[in-house]
Design a protein around this motif. Structure first.
Motif, PDB file in Angstrom:
ATOM      1  N   SER A 222       0.820  -1.212   0.000  1.00  0.00           N
ATOM      2  CA  SER A 222       0.000   0.000   0.000  1.00  0.00           C
ATOM      3  C   SER A 222       0.852   1.261   0.000  1.00  0.00           C
ATOM      4  CB  SER A 222      -0.940  -0.002   1.209  1.00  0.00           C
ATOM      5  OG  SER A 222      -0.228  -0.148   2.415  1.00  0.00           O
ATOM      6  N   SER A 226       0.690   3.916  -3.105  1.00  0.00           N
ATOM      7  CA  SER A 226       0.170   5.227  -2.702  1.00  0.00           C
ATOM      8  C   SER A 226       1.120   6.337  -3.124  1.00  0.00           C
ATOM      9  CB  SER A 226      -0.047   5.267  -1.194  1.00  0.00           C
ATOM     10  OG  SER A 226      -1.097   4.423  -0.818  1.00  0.00           O
ATOM     11  N   THR A 260      -4.497   4.715   3.609  1.00  0.00           N
ATOM     12  CA  THR A 260      -3.311   3.857   3.669  1.00  0.00           C
ATOM     13  C   THR A 260      -2.377   4.273   4.791  1.00  0.00           C
ATOM     14  OG1 THR A 260      -3.450   3.464   1.284  1.00  0.00           O
ATOM     15  CG2 THR A 260      -1.339   3.015   2.359  1.00  0.00           C
TER      16      THR A 260
END
Length: 359
Positions: A222, A226, A260
């Motif tokens: 993640s 991101s 996230t």
């Protein structure tokens, strides 16, 4: 302050009397024991009140997430919005399953997992499915935003609802298969309660599942996608994507990035606590160490539950478009409720014709 001065003076007096050394240690033990009991009481009260706040706030917040992402036209056809709907559903399930037993245990002294072996196993089974689905849905949200913001056309085409539907289906199947041993292995111990007492599976669940599958691996995935999504947004070429699409992608990227980062920040303290707890579980701890560990555990548990309960409030703080959609949702609800009350019903006037009889 006065109590600390008094306590220090008493200790000094006892140190000056060699024959009272045993009394000094006894006095110190009593003080430590009473302070430890106060810490445990604070920990229990914190758990009760925070559990109620997280349960109510989590259900309300995630229900509003469902309404916003499912009814707003701007989000309806976005795969990221669909994934956020799935995430809200899993978060509601996780909050209810985890906190309902905790409320009964802390407030009423009744633990359903201890009373029923079926619920003991079923609760762990469902909680692990929801945890895995939630964590890796966050990873796929970050990955989907990386695809949708890419300057490469074939990567942008991969961000669609069909791919998102397949991912969720595969993830639920894999999570169910992975969690199936929890329907068999956990047992109810007379004093220790519902837990995993198989040493091999306990090692796997503690060090591989929590640290690897829930901690390190989703954190890396993640975080990577991101930051790549943020890079794409900052270097996107205006001619390639329309203005409306760019604004939507920017807001969804903000939502995905905030979800996230907060997930990483809230899950890591709990993982560190679990590692420390299991490493020092076999060693003999004093009453003070047990009390402090209990308080730290209560705080770490509340942080990881906030990871499931607090997404709505994070979106509300960081996303302007989300706030606008929330206002529109409230306006629609208000108009539907009060429009019916204020609606003027037409009065129907029946005119009867008077006929003349001819004889």
């Amino acid at each position: 302050m006065r109590w600390n001065i008094y306590k220090n003076n008493v200790w000094l007096l006892l140190l000056l009397l060699p024959e009272n050394c045993l009394l000094y240690y006894t006095f110190d033990l009593i003080m430590s024991s009473s302070f430890a009991q106060q810490i445990i009481r604070i920990s229990n009260e914190y758990t009760i009140y925070m559990t109620l706040v997280l349960l109510i706030g989590g259900i309300i917040g995630n229900c509003l997430n469902l309404l916003i992402f499912s009814t707003s036209k701007i989000f309806r056809e976005s795969p990221c919005a669909f994934l956020l709907i799935v995430l809200s559903l899993t978060d509601i399930g996780q909050v209810v399953i985890t906190l309902s037993s905790r409320i009964l245990s802390s407030a009423l002294g009744v633990d359903p997992t201890t009373a029923s072996l079926v619920w003991c196993r079923l609760r762990g089974f469902l909680a692990q499915i929801l945890s895995l689905t939630s964590v890796y849905t966050i990873c796929f949200i970050a990955f989907d935003q990386f695809l949708s913001t890419s300057y490469l056309f074939y990567l942008r085409n991969l961000s669609n609802l069909k791919v998102a539907h397949r991912f969720i289906l595969i993830m639920i199947c894999l999570s169910t298969i992975h969690s199936f041993p929890l329907l068999i292995i956990p047992e109810n111990h007379p004093t220790k309660g519902c837990n995993i007492y198989n040493s091999a599976y306990f090692f796997y669940n503690t060090y591989i599942y929590f640290i690897g599958l829930i901690g390190i691996l989703p954190t890396l995935i993640s975080s990577l996608f991101s930051f790549l999504s943020c890079y794409n947004i900052r270097h996107i070429i205006p001619r390639q994507i329309g203005l409306t699409r760019r604004r939507l992608d920017r807001q969804l990227t903000i939502i995905a990035f905030v979800r996230t980062i907060c997930s990483i920040a809230l899950v890591l303290p709990y993982i560190v606590y679990r590692i420390y707890y299991y490493i020092n579980a076999s060693s003999g701890n004093s009453a003070m160490q047990i009390a402090i560990l209990s308080l730290v555990g209560a705080i770490a548990n509340s942080l990881i539950i906030f990871n499931y309960a607090g997404s709505f409030y994070l979106f509300l703080i960081f996303s302007a478009r989300f706030r606008r959609q929330l206002k529109l949702l409230f306006k629609r609800i208000y108009s539907k409720i009060f429009a019916r009350r204020n609606q003027i019903q037409p009065h129907v006037i029946i005119v009867r014709s008077i006929g003349t009889d001819i004889h």
